[in-house]
Motif scaffolding. Sequence first.
Motif, PDB file in Angstrom:
ATOM      1  N   MET A   1       0.823  -1.197   0.000  1.00 16.77           N
ATOM      2  CA  MET A   1       0.000   0.000   0.000  1.00 16.77           C
ATOM      3  C   MET A   1       0.862   1.254   0.000  1.00 16.77           C
ATOM      4  SD  MET A   1      -2.776   1.305   2.760  1.00 16.77           S
ATOM      5  CE  MET A   1      -1.411   1.941   3.715  1.00 16.77           C
ATOM      6  N   ALA A   2       1.964   1.210   0.735  1.00 23.00           N
ATOM      7  CA  ALA A   2       2.867   2.361   0.759  1.00 23.00           C
ATOM      8  C   ALA A   2       3.418   2.648  -0.638  1.00 23.00           C
ATOM      9  CB  ALA A   2       4.009   2.112   1.743  1.00 23.00           C
ATOM     10  N   ARG A   3       3.723   1.596  -1.378  1.00 19.26           N
ATOM     11  CA  ARG A   3       4.213   1.785  -2.747  1.00 19.26           C
ATOM     12  C   ARG A   3       3.119   2.404  -3.623  1.00 19.26           C
ATOM     13  NH1 ARG A   3       7.604  -3.755  -4.264  1.00 19.26           N
ATOM     14  NH2 ARG A   3       8.973  -3.762  -2.443  1.00 19.26           N
ATOM     15  N   GLN A   4       1.904   1.951  -3.435  1.00 16.50           N
ATOM     16  CA  GLN A   4       0.785   2.500  -4.206  1.00 16.50           C
ATOM     17  C   GLN A   4       0.584   3.978  -3.889  1.00 16.50           C
ATOM     18  OE1 GLN A   4      -2.308  -0.096  -2.874  1.00 16.50           O
ATOM     19  NE2 GLN A   4      -1.602  -1.855  -4.059  1.00 16.50           N
ATOM     20  N   LEU A   5       0.656   4.323  -2.608  1.00 17.54           N
ATOM     21  CA  LEU A   5       0.487   5.721  -2.211  1.00 17.54           C
ATOM     22  C   LEU A   5       1.605   6.577  -2.776  1.00 17.54           C
ATOM     23  CD1 LEU A   5      -0.968   7.890  -0.604  1.00 17.54           C
ATOM     24  CD2 LEU A   5       0.346   7.192   1.417  1.00 17.54           C
ATOM     25  N   ASP A   6       2.833   6.104  -2.690  1.00 18.58           N
ATOM     26  CA  ASP A   6       3.960   6.868  -3.230  1.00 18.58           C
ATOM     27  C   ASP A   6       3.807   7.095  -4.730  1.00 18.58           C
ATOM     28  OD1 ASP A   6       5.088   7.061  -0.743  1.00 18.58           O
ATOM     29  OD2 ASP A   6       6.582   5.495  -1.060  1.00 18.58           O
ATOM     30  N   GLU A   7       3.301   6.085  -5.430  1.00 20.82           N
ATOM     31  CA  GLU A   7       3.081   6.223  -6.871  1.00 20.82           C
ATOM     32  C   GLU A   7       2.105   7.364  -7.159  1.00 20.82           C
ATOM     33  OE1 GLU A   7       2.421   2.921 -10.121  1.00 20.82           O
ATOM     34  OE2 GLU A   7       0.521   3.284  -9.060  1.00 20.82           O
ATOM     35  N   GLN A   8       1.063   7.477  -6.358  1.00 22.07           N
ATOM     36  CA  GLN A   8       0.083   8.536  -6.551  1.00 22.07           C
ATOM     37  C   GLN A   8       0.654   9.908  -6.192  1.00 22.07           C
ATOM     38  OE1 GLN A   8      -2.942   8.196  -8.095  1.00 22.07           O
ATOM     39  NE2 GLN A   8      -1.997   6.202  -8.491  1.00 22.07           N
ATOM     40  N   LEU A   9       1.428   9.974  -5.123  1.00 22.62           N
ATOM     41  CA  LEU A   9       2.017  11.260  -4.732  1.00 22.62           C
ATOM     42  C   LEU A   9       2.975  11.770  -5.792  1.00 22.62           C
ATOM     43  CD1 LEU A   9       2.721  10.686  -0.917  1.00 22.62           C
ATOM     44  CD2 LEU A   9       0.741  11.786  -1.994  1.00 22.62           C
ATOM     45  N   VAL A  10       3.802  10.880  -6.298  1.00 24.24           N
ATOM     46  CA  VAL A  10       4.779  11.276  -7.323  1.00 24.24           C
ATOM     47  C   VAL A  10       4.074  11.674  -8.611  1.00 24.24           C
ATOM     48  CG1 VAL A  10       6.629  10.412  -8.806  1.00 24.24           C
ATOM     49  CG2 VAL A  10       6.664   9.896  -6.369  1.00 24.24           C
ATOM     50  N   GLY A  11       3.025  10.947  -8.963  1.00 20.87           N
ATOM     51  CA  GLY A  11       2.342  11.230 -10.214  1.00 20.87           C
ATOM     52  C   GLY A  11       1.402  12.418 -10.147  1.00 20.87           C
ATOM     53  N   HIS A  12       1.010  12.795  -8.935  1.00 16.19           N
ATOM     54  CA  HIS A  12      -0.033  13.817  -8.801  1.00 16.19           C
ATOM     55  C   HIS A  12       0.505  15.195  -8.422  1.00 16.19           C
ATOM     56  CE1 HIS A  12      -4.223  14.961  -8.423  1.00 16.19           C
ATOM     57  NE2 HIS A  12      -3.963  15.545  -7.272  1.00 16.19           N
ATOM     58  N   PHE A  13       1.643  15.234  -7.729  1.00 11.78           N
ATOM     59  CA  PHE A  13       2.177  16.501  -7.241  1.00 11.78           C
ATOM     60  C   PHE A  13       3.565  16.761  -7.831  1.00 11.78           C
ATOM     61  CE2 PHE A  13      -0.686  15.003  -3.860  1.00 11.78           C
ATOM     62  CZ  PHE A  13      -1.524  16.093  -3.750  1.00 11.78           C
ATOM     63  N   PRO A  14       3.946  18.037  -7.975  1.00 10.21           N
ATOM     64  CA  PRO A  14       5.278  18.358  -8.496  1.00 10.21           C
ATOM     65  C   PRO A  14       6.378  17.750  -7.633  1.00 10.21           C
ATOM     66  CG  PRO A  14       3.886  20.320  -8.434  1.00 10.21           C
ATOM     67  CD  PRO A  14       3.143  19.253  -7.693  1.00 10.21           C
ATOM     68  N   VAL A  15       7.426  17.299  -8.259  1.00  2.77           N
ATOM     69  CA  VAL A  15       8.554  16.707  -7.544  1.00  2.77           C
ATOM     70  C   VAL A  15       9.141  17.724  -6.570  1.00  2.77           C
ATOM     71  CG1 VAL A  15      10.860  15.721  -7.796  1.00  2.77           C
ATOM     72  CG2 VAL A  15       9.080  15.156  -9.456  1.00  2.77           C
ATOM     73  N   GLY A  16       9.372  17.299  -5.346  1.00  2.00           N
ATOM     74  CA  GLY A  16       9.984  18.167  -4.343  1.00  2.00           C
ATOM     75  C   GLY A  16       8.997  18.987  -3.544  1.00  2.00           C
ATOM     76  N   ARG A  17       7.735  18.967  -3.910  1.00 11.52           N
ATOM     77  CA  ARG A  17       6.739  19.746  -3.157  1.00 11.52           C
ATOM     78  C   ARG A  17       6.518  19.131  -1.779  1.00 11.52           C
ATOM     79  NH1 ARG A  17       0.506  21.092  -5.061  1.00 11.52           N
ATOM     80  NH2 ARG A  17      -0.268  21.793  -3.018  1.00 11.52           N
ATOM     81  N   ARG A  18       6.559  19.962  -0.751  1.00 10.74           N
ATOM     82  CA  ARG A  18       6.308  19.516   0.616  1.00 10.74           C
ATOM     83  C   ARG A  18       4.809  19.568   0.874  1.00 10.74           C
ATOM     84  NH1 ARG A  18      10.873  16.941   0.677  1.00 10.74           N
ATOM     85  NH2 ARG A  18      12.720  18.244   0.910  1.00 10.74           N
ATOM     86  N   LEU A  19       4.213  18.436   1.098  1.00 15.99           N
ATOM     87  CA  LEU A  19       2.764  18.334   1.181  1.00 15.99           C
ATOM     88  C   LEU A  19       2.262  18.427   2.618  1.00 15.99           C
ATOM     89  CD1 LEU A  19       2.404  15.330  -1.282  1.00 15.99           C
ATOM     90  CD2 LEU A  19       2.015  17.756  -1.798  1.00 15.99           C
ATOM     91  N   ARG A  20       1.056  18.949   2.758  1.00 18.26           N
ATOM     92  CA  ARG A  20       0.349  18.973   4.042  1.00 18.26           C
ATOM     93  C   ARG A  20      -0.536  17.737   4.088  1.00 18.26           C
ATOM     94  NH1 ARG A  20      -2.937  24.172   3.050  1.00 18.26           N
ATOM     95  NH2 ARG A  20      -3.031  23.079   1.053  1.00 18.26           N
TER      96      ARG A  20
END
Length: 239
Positions: A1-20
């Motif tokens: 699940m962690a891999r799936q979540l990381d895939e979505q974060l990388v694909g959805h937000f600009p690289v290097g963006r610090r998310l809330r």
Amino acid sequence: MARQLDEQLVGHFPVGRRLRVLDVGMGRGTQALRLARSGHQVTGLERDAERVATARATLAGEPEGIRERVRVVEGDGRDTGVHFLPGSFDVVLCHGVLMYVAEPDPLVAGLARMLAPGGLLSLLVRNGDAPAMRSGLRGDWARALAAFDTPCHADGSGPEVRADRLTNLTATLAGLGAPLHTWYGVRVFTDTAVDGARVAHTLGCPDDLATLLAVEERAGRTDPYRGVASLLHLCGVRG
């Protein structure tokens, strides 16, 4: 699940963006700490005092830079509107919580309100389309037969919990303005495997574990396997 979540974060937000990030039902803080170590600002909401204490104790052992990025709040996930302003987070996680809530729609609506425009909602739920699978694979035919006609999941290994169907949650997310973006299966083949204390011994070596994870990851994104997974990981995006 962690891999799936990381895939979505990388694909959805600009690289290097610090998310809330808001982690509702954070448990002992495993996911919150993992994301904080990646540089994100994480707020964990948990109602169980023992788990809150465990999360805070674990956090105390982290470097100062990581501790500064994690806030732990003791409270109920159904009261997000009491603790936070709408639109306060880029990512909202709710993993393994809906199965314990009798009426999930109000909780999901509250989670969606916490998302900023373009924000990502990550839900991990019991799969209501496959409640008979585990009992059937274990040869518990009476329990498997009964499971076809109930929205609950019970296999004799723990308390009965509620399950959600993909079609229902897809409709709910669309109605809340955070339509389903993608979904995965979790625990496709391993749901009937031996428990964690025996897995390492059974697998024998790290190569076996790596292969197991590769199989699960592939099955979790591939039809028809993901449709019969024990759990579903749904990702919706706020319009």
